[in-house]
Design an enzyme around this catalytic site. Sequence first.
Site, PDB file in Angstrom:
ATOM      1  N   PHE A  24       0.861  -1.193   0.000  1.00 41.82           N
ATOM      2  CA  PHE A  24       0.000   0.000   0.000  1.00 41.82           C
ATOM      3  C   PHE A  24       0.891   1.234   0.000  1.00 41.82           C
ATOM      4  O   PHE A  24       1.727   1.399   0.883  1.00 41.82           O
ATOM      5  CB  PHE A  24      -0.911   0.037   1.235  1.00 41.82           C
ATOM      6  N   ASP A  49       9.333   3.194   1.405  1.00 41.07           N
ATOM      7  CA  ASP A  49       8.170   3.969   1.842  1.00 41.07           C
ATOM      8  C   ASP A  49       8.030   3.818   3.350  1.00 41.07           C
ATOM      9  O   ASP A  49       7.520   2.815   3.848  1.00 41.07           O
ATOM     10  CB  ASP A  49       6.922   3.459   1.105  1.00 41.07           C
ATOM     11  N   LYS A  89       2.562  10.825   8.044  1.00 40.31           N
ATOM     12  CA  LYS A  89       1.964  10.331   9.302  1.00 40.31           C
ATOM     13  C   LYS A  89       2.631  10.946  10.546  1.00 40.31           C
ATOM     14  O   LYS A  89       2.536  12.132  10.752  1.00 40.31           O
ATOM     15  CB  LYS A  89       1.995   8.805   9.330  1.00 40.31           C
ATOM     16  N   THR A 103       1.759  23.923  -5.214  1.00 40.09           N
ATOM     17  CA  THR A 103       1.576  25.241  -4.592  1.00 40.09           C
ATOM     18  C   THR A 103       2.229  25.312  -3.212  1.00 40.09           C
ATOM     19  O   THR A 103       3.091  26.152  -2.962  1.00 40.09           O
ATOM     20  CB  THR A 103       0.074  25.568  -4.458  1.00 40.09           C
TER      21      THR A 103
END
Length: 500
Positions: free
Chosen positions: A216, A325, A356, A380
């Site tokens: 995931f 990751d 997280k 941005t």
Amino acid sequence: MAATLWSVKSCLSTITRAGLRRYTTPAAANTVSKSEPQEPNGPSVHTEIPGPKSQALLKDLDAIQNTGAVQFFVDYERSSGNYLADVDGNLMLDLFTQISSVPIGYNHPRFLQALLKDENRATLINRPALSVYPPSDWGSRLKNALLSVAPPGLNQVQTMACGACSVEHSQKAMFIAYQRRQRGGQPPSPEELKSCVEGRAPGCPNLSILAFRNAFHGRTMGALAVTYTKWSHKLDFPLPDWPCASFPALQYPLDQFERENRAEEDRCLDEVREQIHAWEKKDCPVAGIIVEPIQSEGGDNHATPYFFQGLQDIAKDHEIAMMVDEVQTGCGATGKFWAHEHWDLKDAPDIVCFSKKMLTGGFFYKDHLRPQEAYRIFNTWVGDPSKLVFLEEVVNLIKEEGLLGRVEDTGSYLLNGLYDIQNKYPGILSRARGVGTYCSIDFNDSDTRDKVIDDLRQKGINLGSCGNNSIRFRPTLTLSRNHVDVFMDVFSSVVGGLKS
Ligand code: PSZ
């Protein structure tokens, strides 16, 4: 009812501008740290969860949103440390912490103090377009909050808003670096510059990223392209056909299956090599490999350092990037700041993504992955400086209070507790596993697992699920042995109840 709740208001009213008072732990609280909020002594539940107030709020919200995932409404003002308060006045020991994203507990005094510091005011209320108009202290904030905890060997950092966005932009960094190497350092051709704007080759090349089954990495399209968990994440979306190898399925207990597990890891590494070769032949070469240190949503699947070392060797052999990751594993939960520090790699991974518990998204990377032109890795906000104000407090607290050592200690206490209860109920529980407090245990089927999570909640323990049959622990870094005792009492009674 538990001890009087420490609240945001009471903290604010007792903090003076002249001298920020340090909060001391009341004798009864389950803490060892001098600067932690006062916590209740244990859970207290007065209504079913979700209670009547939660249910009324849910009805209101449902008129304007899909609320299918809402479990209960939270009173964040009354939540404190490791305890989550709901709007019905229930207090739960929170072992899931907003899907693993609360580093030091709710309403931590250090955060409240940071909120009140004059020098933080402008950072907290203005949100700049950071790549264009950074504030004067941006460089020093990056150094203090992020580079001070950078994985060894990585000296470049890019902030982002969330986990998926960090994964997605690091994929782009890998593609840019891959193509730069293909061009042998030459600038892109006029044809490449023209065709890319039209979304065609050669400017938009056929390239892929290799990931693992049950991985995931997030829900935006690039991150989703390397996510292989549930249909609900992927159905209806046009996604690229990218290579996907098996992630080791280790057998437990590990010390009894060393030979089998080594063979399983070799099998998976062979698959990685085969897939890289197959996609090369399909004219869609692999530009990078992405892997979670522990597959979390996919079921808390662990692999040994041998597997990750092998993966790095493969990436190096093929001159492609290896991206780790650490969105869920990063920031101390495994007892080291980064989970990949457990692997004893020869060299740092090329990219490490975070979010997280780090409060801001982003990624660390090696020099060769740094884009040469401006606006290649850009949006941005590219993050939010206010999050670094709080991250700096987290990082300082981890160092000052030795929280990584605490995670290790509390984690082994928790895991031993899980081994004990697993031995007591071998027909119900299996595969207790974990590193630091990043622990999990399996049930025989998902219905039993789901019932246990619900029963635990009704008794004041908030926990999460993962994979098909597992419950997972994702507490704060301030979890202590006392909290584990609170959990184990409730867990024993819930599991004992299943048996009868
Ligand atoms: O259902 C979901 O969308 C969930 S439940 C847990 C997550 C997402 N975790 C997020 C996550 C992750 O665990 C790893 C290893 N990589 C990337 C992500 C994506 O982070 P966010 O959710 O911030 O985009």
